[in-house]
Design a protein around this motif. Sequence first.
Motif, PDB file in Angstrom:
ATOM      1  N   GLY A 149       0.826  -1.200   0.000  1.00 28.94           N
ATOM      2  CA  GLY A 149       0.000   0.000   0.000  1.00 28.94           C
ATOM      3  C   GLY A 149       0.864   1.256   0.000  1.00 28.94           C
ATOM      4  N   PHE A 150       0.399   2.293  -0.720  1.00 33.04           N
ATOM      5  CA  PHE A 150       1.177   3.525  -0.839  1.00 33.04           C
ATOM      6  C   PHE A 150       0.282   4.640  -1.356  1.00 33.04           C
ATOM      7  CE2 PHE A 150       1.409   1.010  -4.648  1.00 33.04           C
ATOM      8  CZ  PHE A 150       1.253   1.905  -5.694  1.00 33.04           C
ATOM      9  N   SER A 151       0.786   5.863  -1.310  1.00 33.87           N
ATOM     10  CA  SER A 151       0.072   7.006  -1.871  1.00 33.87           C
ATOM     11  C   SER A 151       0.507   7.211  -3.307  1.00 33.87           C
ATOM     12  CB  SER A 151       0.375   8.266  -1.055  1.00 33.87           C
ATOM     13  OG  SER A 151      -0.100   8.129   0.263  1.00 33.87           O
ATOM     14  N   ALA A 152      -0.465   7.488  -4.185  1.00 30.28           N
ATOM     15  CA  ALA A 152      -0.184   7.596  -5.616  1.00 30.28           C
ATOM     16  C   ALA A 152       0.354   8.970  -5.976  1.00 30.28           C
ATOM     17  CB  ALA A 152      -1.449   7.322  -6.425  1.00 30.28           C
ATOM     18  N   GLY A 153       1.234   8.985  -6.986  1.00 30.15           N
ATOM     19  CA  GLY A 153       1.691  10.237  -7.559  1.00 30.15           C
ATOM     20  C   GLY A 153       0.649  10.838  -8.481  1.00 30.15           C
ATOM     21  N   ASP A 154       0.996  11.985  -9.068  1.00 32.14           N
ATOM     22  CA  ASP A 154       0.016  12.745  -9.855  1.00 32.14           C
ATOM     23  C   ASP A 154      -0.122  12.278 -11.287  1.00 32.14           C
ATOM     24  OD1 ASP A 154      -0.609  14.342  -7.691  1.00 32.14           O
ATOM     25  OD2 ASP A 154       0.921  15.838  -8.187  1.00 32.14           O
ATOM     26  N   GLY A 155       0.841  11.512 -11.814  1.00 29.91           N
ATOM     27  CA  GLY A 155       0.732  11.074 -13.202  1.00 29.91           C
ATOM     28  C   GLY A 155       1.971  10.342 -13.647  1.00 29.91           C
ATOM     29  N   ARG A 195      -8.216   3.981  -3.980  1.00 31.20           N
ATOM     30  CA  ARG A 195      -9.199   4.683  -3.160  1.00 31.20           C
ATOM     31  C   ARG A 195      -9.030   6.180  -3.363  1.00 31.20           C
ATOM     32  NH1 ARG A 195      -8.904   7.116   1.863  1.00 31.20           N
ATOM     33  NH2 ARG A 195     -10.789   7.125   3.137  1.00 31.20           N
ATOM     34  N   GLU A 196     -10.111   6.839  -3.799  1.00 36.04           N
ATOM     35  CA  GLU A 196     -10.062   8.284  -3.982  1.00 36.04           C
ATOM     36  C   GLU A 196     -10.050   8.988  -2.626  1.00 36.04           C
ATOM     37  OE1 GLU A 196      -9.657   9.872  -6.777  1.00 36.04           O
ATOM     38  OE2 GLU A 196      -9.726   8.036  -7.990  1.00 36.04           O
ATOM     39  N   PRO A 197      -9.385  10.130  -2.530  1.00 32.52           N
ATOM     40  CA  PRO A 197      -9.364  10.852  -1.255  1.00 32.52           C
ATOM     41  C   PRO A 197     -10.750  11.366  -0.881  1.00 32.52           C
ATOM     42  CG  PRO A 197      -8.428  12.196  -3.003  1.00 32.52           C
ATOM     43  CD  PRO A 197      -8.626  10.828  -3.581  1.00 32.52           C
ATOM     44  N   GLN A 198     -10.999  11.403   0.401  1.00 35.14           N
ATOM     45  CA  GLN A 198     -12.244  11.970   0.900  1.00 35.14           C
ATOM     46  C   GLN A 198     -12.094  13.479   1.061  1.00 35.14           C
ATOM     47  OE1 GLN A 198     -14.971   9.795   1.321  1.00 35.14           O
ATOM     48  NE2 GLN A 198     -13.435   8.569   0.231  1.00 35.14           N
ATOM     49  N   PRO A 199     -13.193  14.234   0.980  1.00 29.71           N
ATOM     50  CA  PRO A 199     -13.089  15.702   1.094  1.00 29.71           C
ATOM     51  C   PRO A 199     -12.423  16.161   2.385  1.00 29.71           C
ATOM     52  CG  PRO A 199     -15.257  15.065   0.294  1.00 29.71           C
ATOM     53  CD  PRO A 199     -14.566  13.801   0.692  1.00 29.71           C
ATOM     54  N   THR A 200     -12.550  15.365   3.433  1.00 39.51           N
ATOM     55  CA  THR A 200     -11.983  15.754   4.724  1.00 39.51           C
ATOM     56  C   THR A 200     -10.536  15.318   4.894  1.00 39.51           C
ATOM     57  OG1 THR A 200     -12.908  13.729   5.685  1.00 39.51           O
ATOM     58  CG2 THR A 200     -14.224  15.735   5.881  1.00 39.51           C
ATOM     59  N   ASP A 201      -9.984  14.558   3.943  1.00 32.86           N
ATOM     60  CA  ASP A 201      -8.602  14.112   4.056  1.00 32.86           C
ATOM     61  C   ASP A 201      -7.644  15.289   3.965  1.00 32.86           C
ATOM     62  OD1 ASP A 201      -9.482  11.540   4.277  1.00 32.86           O
ATOM     63  OD2 ASP A 201      -8.895  10.919   2.248  1.00 32.86           O
ATOM     64  N   ARG A 202      -6.615  15.250   4.810  1.00 37.68           N
ATOM     65  CA  ARG A 202      -5.631  16.339   4.819  1.00 37.68           C
ATOM     66  C   ARG A 202      -4.900  16.433   3.492  1.00 37.68           C
ATOM     67  NH1 ARG A 202      -0.142  16.036   6.804  1.00 37.68           N
ATOM     68  NH2 ARG A 202       0.762  18.120   6.959  1.00 37.68           N
ATOM     69  N   ARG A 203      -4.539  15.295   2.949  1.00 33.28           N
ATOM     70  CA  ARG A 203      -3.852  15.259   1.656  1.00 33.28           C
ATOM     71  C   ARG A 203      -4.783  14.639   0.618  1.00 33.28           C
ATOM     72  NH1 ARG A 203      -0.109  13.169   5.253  1.00 33.28           N
ATOM     73  NH2 ARG A 203       1.623  14.544   5.774  1.00 33.28           N
ATOM     74  N   GLN A 204      -4.902  15.265  -0.502  1.00 34.52           N
ATOM     75  CA  GLN A 204      -5.809  14.794  -1.543  1.00 34.52           C
ATOM     76  C   GLN A 204      -5.067  13.876  -2.519  1.00 34.52           C
ATOM     77  OE1 GLN A 204      -9.426  15.574  -1.755  1.00 34.52           O
ATOM     78  NE2 GLN A 204      -8.727  15.709   0.352  1.00 34.52           N
ATOM     79  N   PHE A 205      -4.560  12.778  -1.968  1.00 36.75           N
ATOM     80  CA  PHE A 205      -3.838  11.786  -2.754  1.00 36.75           C
ATOM     81  C   PHE A 205      -4.693  10.529  -2.889  1.00 36.75           C
ATOM     82  CE2 PHE A 205       0.286  13.316  -0.485  1.00 36.75           C
ATOM     83  CZ  PHE A 205       0.273  14.487  -1.222  1.00 36.75           C
ATOM     84  N   GLN A 206      -4.612   9.881  -4.032  1.00 33.19           N
ATOM     85  CA  GLN A 206      -5.172   8.538  -4.140  1.00 33.19           C
ATOM     86  C   GLN A 206      -4.358   7.581  -3.270  1.00 33.19           C
ATOM     87  OE1 GLN A 206      -4.925   7.736  -8.354  1.00 33.19           O
ATOM     88  NE2 GLN A 206      -7.085   8.192  -8.664  1.00 33.19           N
ATOM     89  N   GLU A 207      -5.058   6.625  -2.674  1.00 36.23           N
ATOM     90  CA  GLU A 207      -4.396   5.562  -1.923  1.00 36.23           C
ATOM     91  C   GLU A 207      -4.509   4.268  -2.729  1.00 36.23           C
ATOM     92  OE1 GLU A 207      -6.086   5.375   1.965  1.00 36.23           O
ATOM     93  OE2 GLU A 207      -5.145   7.245   2.605  1.00 36.23           O
ATOM     94  N   VAL A 208      -3.396   3.569  -2.869  1.00 35.37           N
ATOM     95  CA  VAL A 208      -3.321   2.407  -3.756  1.00 35.37           C
ATOM     96  C   VAL A 208      -2.867   1.179  -2.979  1.00 35.37           C
ATOM     97  CG1 VAL A 208      -2.292   1.461  -5.864  1.00 35.37           C
ATOM     98  CG2 VAL A 208      -2.720   3.924  -5.674  1.00 35.37           C
ATOM     99  N   HIS A 209      -3.527   0.049  -3.249  1.00 34.86           N
ATOM    100  CA  HIS A 209      -3.049  -1.261  -2.802  1.00 34.86           C
ATOM    101  C   HIS A 209      -2.806  -2.112  -4.042  1.00 34.86           C
ATOM    102  CE1 HIS A 209      -4.897  -0.060   1.052  1.00 34.86           C
ATOM    103  NE2 HIS A 209      -4.068  -0.940   1.601  1.00 34.86           N
ATOM    104  N   LEU A 210      -1.597  -2.639  -4.191  1.00 37.79           N
ATOM    105  CA  LEU A 210      -1.288  -3.590  -5.257  1.00 37.79           C
ATOM    106  C   LEU A 210      -1.117  -4.972  -4.643  1.00 37.79           C
ATOM    107  CD1 LEU A 210       1.402  -1.701  -7.397  1.00 37.79           C
ATOM    108  CD2 LEU A 210      -1.037  -1.887  -7.837  1.00 37.79           C
ATOM    109  N   LEU A 211      -1.810  -5.954  -5.205  1.00 36.57           N
ATOM    110  CA  LEU A 211      -1.655  -7.354  -4.810  1.00 36.57           C
ATOM    111  C   LEU A 211      -0.844  -8.041  -5.891  1.00 36.57           C
ATOM    112  CD1 LEU A 211      -2.435  -9.659  -2.827  1.00 36.57           C
ATOM    113  CD2 LEU A 211      -4.412 -10.088  -4.301  1.00 36.57           C
ATOM    114  N   ALA A 212       0.274  -8.649  -5.487  1.00 32.23           N
ATOM    115  CA  ALA A 212       1.175  -9.283  -6.450  1.00 32.23           C
ATOM    116  C   ALA A 212       1.516 -10.704  -5.986  1.00 32.23           C
ATOM    117  CB  ALA A 212       2.457  -8.465  -6.606  1.00 32.23           C
TER     118      ALA A 212
END
Length: 216
Positions: A149-155, A195-212
Amino acid sequence: MVERDVLGATREAYDAAASEYAQLFRDELRDRPLDRAILGAFAEVVRASGDGRVADLGCGPGHITAYLDESGLTAFGVDASPEMIKLARQAYPGLRFEVGSMTALDIADGVLSGALSRWSVIHTPPQELPVVLAEFQRVLAPGGHLLIGFSAGDGPSHPTQVFDHAVAPAHRWWPDHLAAMLRESGLVEVARMVREPQPTDRRQFQEVHLLARKTR
């Protein structure tokens, strides 16, 4: 040497923040049904592919390790912060917790059915991440699964980006880039949750889980 100094500074920062961190995140899964769902799916595939032995790598104060144990896995935790491990042992005395580094795990080759890395690689310098992923691959049995799990970059033009983490400097990763790094380490992606960020989240980053899954 620079990377090792960064990792040492991160360990010291988490030692200092351990008590506050444990209080803040103890009940984090309560209001995160999607996180519970991906952890449940991880537990199911791990039980189906092996003996259910799982390492929570970067376990912090142990609450997710305990959740995995409650999900029917034989879970133990590893963290670089001695203070985090101290709190984990106090909170969950029936579980095993060890101080250790993700760059050199004290775990034998191929003995784990699963490994969890939940936001534990975000403080790893990009140059060091292949070493960490190679360690994850090494300790997994053939067919074993990693959930990272990690926070996603912008592109895609920014495969990794630094952000202002409250404890220590941290990195976000473009999911496709990290998935490619997993493949290079012998871990093929089988699923991902974004997971898209919620409006109340401090940082508006996508949260990602990769299963490998380990392929070699």
